[in-house]
Motif scaffolding. Structure first.
Motif, short mmCIF file in Angstrom:
data_model
loop_
_atom_site.label_atom_id
_atom_site.label_comp_id
_atom_site.label_asym_id
_atom_site.label_seq_id
_atom_site.Cartn_x
_atom_site.Cartn_y
_atom_site.Cartn_z
N VAL A 294 0.85 -1.20 0.00
CA VAL A 294 0.00 0.00 0.00
C VAL A 294 0.89 1.25 0.00
CG1 VAL A 294 -1.89 1.32 1.01
CG2 VAL A 294 -1.94 -1.18 1.13
N SER A 295 1.54 1.54 1.15
CA SER A 295 2.55 2.62 1.23
C SER A 295 2.16 3.87 0.44
CB SER A 295 3.91 2.10 0.75
OG SER A 295 4.34 1.04 1.57
N ALA A 296 0.99 4.40 0.74
CA ALA A 296 0.49 5.57 0.00
C ALA A 296 0.97 6.87 0.63
CB ALA A 296 -1.04 5.55 0.00
N ASN A 297 0.98 7.92 -0.16
CA ASN A 297 1.21 9.26 0.39
C ASN A 297 0.04 9.60 1.32
OD1 ASN A 297 3.45 9.49 -1.23
ND2 ASN A 297 2.40 10.62 -2.83
N PRO A 298 0.29 10.25 2.45
CA PRO A 298 -0.81 10.62 3.34
C PRO A 298 -1.46 11.93 2.88
CG PRO A 298 1.27 11.23 4.34
CD PRO A 298 1.61 10.61 3.02
N THR A 299 -1.81 11.98 1.61
CA THR A 299 -2.33 13.24 1.05
C THR A 299 -3.79 13.16 0.63
OG1 THR A 299 -1.45 12.59 -1.12
CG2 THR A 299 -0.07 14.02 0.24
N GLY A 300 -4.41 12.00 0.82
CA GLY A 300 -5.81 11.90 0.42
C GLY A 300 -6.33 10.48 0.54
N PRO A 301 -7.57 10.26 0.10
CA PRO A 301 -8.17 8.93 0.21
C PRO A 301 -7.44 7.90 -0.66
CG PRO A 301 -9.82 10.63 -0.33
CD PRO A 301 -8.47 11.25 -0.52
N PHE A 302 -7.58 6.64 -0.27
CA PHE A 302 -7.04 5.57 -1.09
C PHE A 302 -7.81 5.47 -2.39
CE2 PHE A 302 -5.81 3.29 3.03
CZ PHE A 302 -4.49 3.73 2.95
N HIS A 303 -7.08 5.27 -3.49
CA HIS A 303 -7.77 5.01 -4.75
C HIS A 303 -7.94 3.51 -4.94
CE1 HIS A 303 -3.91 3.86 -6.44
NE2 HIS A 303 -3.41 5.07 -6.26
#
Length: 567
Positions: free
Chosen positions: A128-137
């Protein structure tokens, strides 16, 4: 006999070849270098399992049919029969071996397919390791389902898997997030603002701005937004049955000076050089096609620099295998990361990268367009629409390197064409049969209530008593006999499938298997009425229903999908 039947027959054939060589029955063959591979024949008339020994012909200087016959005569047939067709040795299981499979399932229950191929290896699984800038796509949803299911399967097969989420919180995107939140707060306070290009104008930041105002926080916009977005991401991951052991902050690598230390170590090892004011890594000395910049001429680090330090950190924590799940667009990133691991003195073969292809959302027969800057279909919205079970199952149905067409209408439908419904319905049906066995019955003719066929104690005995010799000796008809046998063999196959899913890092194999297992159960149910006036026949068939329930329940559990008792 606890081992997989495929392995059992492969070992038998290997031993029989040795005996045939000792007795000069295999022509010019003097040494057994053959590795038997046991398969399931397409034509069931030949047998339940088959091994092709034709490749021995070249060294033996004999015809494959003769080779198969000469090997088969040294196989001790206990609980099965053997026949040969061309270069194939075929095995057909008899009731004794079929009974032993059922006995083993009842004895080991959800641990029936357990194995230890991992041998306790410490694995760091990062996904996952997403940017903490918005909802998951939607793509994040695929990685979440894939990573969490893979962790379940690998742990079940003897690996020691540590699940990690890498928070990309040290780049310029956090500055942009802070500025975006600041503008939303000002808008809510009635100020007129102008949005610069490349910010985050999504509506999700309106709620974040409201929380910022209500909290009277003294945090900076960046710190508040990052913490708020991360909180929402963690809540959704928990809802999606994705549990991480660690959320690792990229920023911590800078705060602990690990990035600079990593650069210094590479420099000491002679792996860096300066060119045009920038610091370059000699990655082309290894697996990469060209050298890469670690420090730009303005003194700032590239994304690669922190990523190298992060992987070094993992290895220093004692993990001997690193598995990363990345988007397909990161394909070119793999060789430079392998190069960095080798340059630091580790073995880059410890790094495995699963590249995940896109997910296309289909609704009303048409593909939905998704844009990063415009209103997008988020993972949260998809889960709200079709539920956690359907979302996870559909995300896992295909190999990670294959694009998924996620049909929302089909995923919501209660039809046999919807695989997750089909599989869950089979489990619910099995549970329903077990429930009805202990419920009072209605005599339609006399309109009176009859006592239950079994007491609850009887059913408990069925579940816990593995001593069931001759369980399937009494068949009413050939179709019932074949359907019963097919279901038992499909239950036994769970061992091979789960092991393969762990070894190949391929949870989709369990989705395919659960569908086939449900099909075998529905087929068995169609030809074998379970609850009848013949109590002994009912008891025998209830045992098989319970075995099916155990194996399907465990399979769905490994996928992170519920196995409902009622539908």
């Amino acid at each position: 006999m606890g081992m997989m039947k495929k392995d059992f027959f492969a070992q038998l054939v290997h031993g029989a070849i040795n005996k045939a060589i000792e007795n000069n029955k295999l022509g010019e063959l003097r040494k057994n270098n053959f590795t038997p591979v046991c398969e399931i024949p397409k034509n069931k008339e030949f047998g339940d399992y088959a091994i092709n020994v034709s490749s021995i012909a070249r060294d033996a200087k004999m015809a494959p049919p003769i080779i198969a016959q000469n090997i088969a005569q040294y196989i001790d047939t206990k609980g099965f029969s053997v026949n040969t067709v061309a270069g194939f040795i075929n095995f057909k299981l008899e009731k004794e071996l079929l009974n032993s499979i059922v006995e083993e399932i009842l004895e080991k229950k959800e641990f029936f397919a357990c194995c230890n191929i991992g041998k306790g290896e410490k694995v760091n699984l990062e996904y996952v390791s997403a940017n903490p800038t918005g909802p998951f796509h939607i793509g994040h949803g695929r990685w979440a389902a894939l990573g969490s299911a893979l962790a379940n399967i690998m742990n079940y097969c003897g690996y020691n898997v540590y699940q990690e989420f890498y928070i990309n919180d040290a780049g310029n995107q956090i500055n942009k997030l802070a500025r975006s939140l600041e503008l939303r707060v000002k808008e809510l306070k009635g100020e007129k603002v102008e949005w610069e290009e490349d910010l985050y104008p999504g509506e999700y930041l309106i709620d974040c701005a409201k929380r910022y105002i209500e909290s009277n926080s003294n945090k900076s916009y960046g710190d508040f937004a990052k913490a708020d977005m991360l909180r929402l991401q963690k809540e959704l991951l928990e809802k999606f049955r994705t549990h991480f052991d660690c959320f690792f902050s990229e920023l911590s690598l800078y705060e602990d000076n690990e990035v600079e230390k990593c650069v210094e170590e590479l420099d000491k090892k002679g792996k860096l050089y300066e060119k045009d004011g920038a610091i370059w890594f000699k990655s082309s000395d290894y697996t990469d096609t060209q050298d890469r910049v670690l420090k730009k001429s303005d003194g700032t680090n590239t994304y690669l620099t922190a990523d190298i330090a992060y992987h070094k950190n993992k290895l220093e924590r004692g993990f001997t295998r690193l598995i990363n799940i990345w988007g397909a667009d990161h394909h070119g990133y793999i060789p430079r990361m392998r190069a960095a691991i080798d340059a630091l003195g580790y073995d880059s073969s410890c790094l495995e990268v699963l590249l995940g292809q896109l997910v296309n959302i289909i609704q009303n027969g048409e593909q939905m367009r998704m844009g990063k800057r415009k209103k997008m279909v988020t993972l949260d919205e998809l889960i709200e629409e079709v539920g956690v079970d359907a979302t996870r199952f559909w995300m896992l149905m295909r190999s990670s390197d294959t694009t998924i067409d996620f049909d929302i209408d089909l995923a919501k439908s209660q039809s046999d064409k919807n695989p997750v419904f089909y599989v869950q319905y089979a489990h619910a049906r099995a549970c329903s049969i077990l429930r009805k066995a202990v419920e009072k019955r209605l005599d339609i003719e006399n309109k009176t209530e009859l006592e239950p066929l079994f007491s609850k104690k009887d059913i408990e005995e069925i579940s816990i008593n593995p001593d069931i010799k001759g369980l399937f000796d009494d068949y009413h008809n050939a179709q019932s006999c074949e359907a019963t046998k097919a279901l038992i063999l499909k239950l036994e196959e769970s061992k091979a499938i789960i092991e393969a899913a762990a070894r190949l890092r391929a949870p989709y194999l369990l989705c395919k298997y659960s569908t086939e297992l449900a099909m075998a159960f529905h087929h068995f149910y169609n030809f074998s009425r379970v609850l009848t006036d013949d109590k002994e026949t009912s008891r025998k068939r209830l045992v098989l229903v319970e075995c099916f329930r155990i194996i399907l329940n465990k399979t769905l559990d490994l996928l992170g999908v519920n196995a409902p008792q009622k539908m």
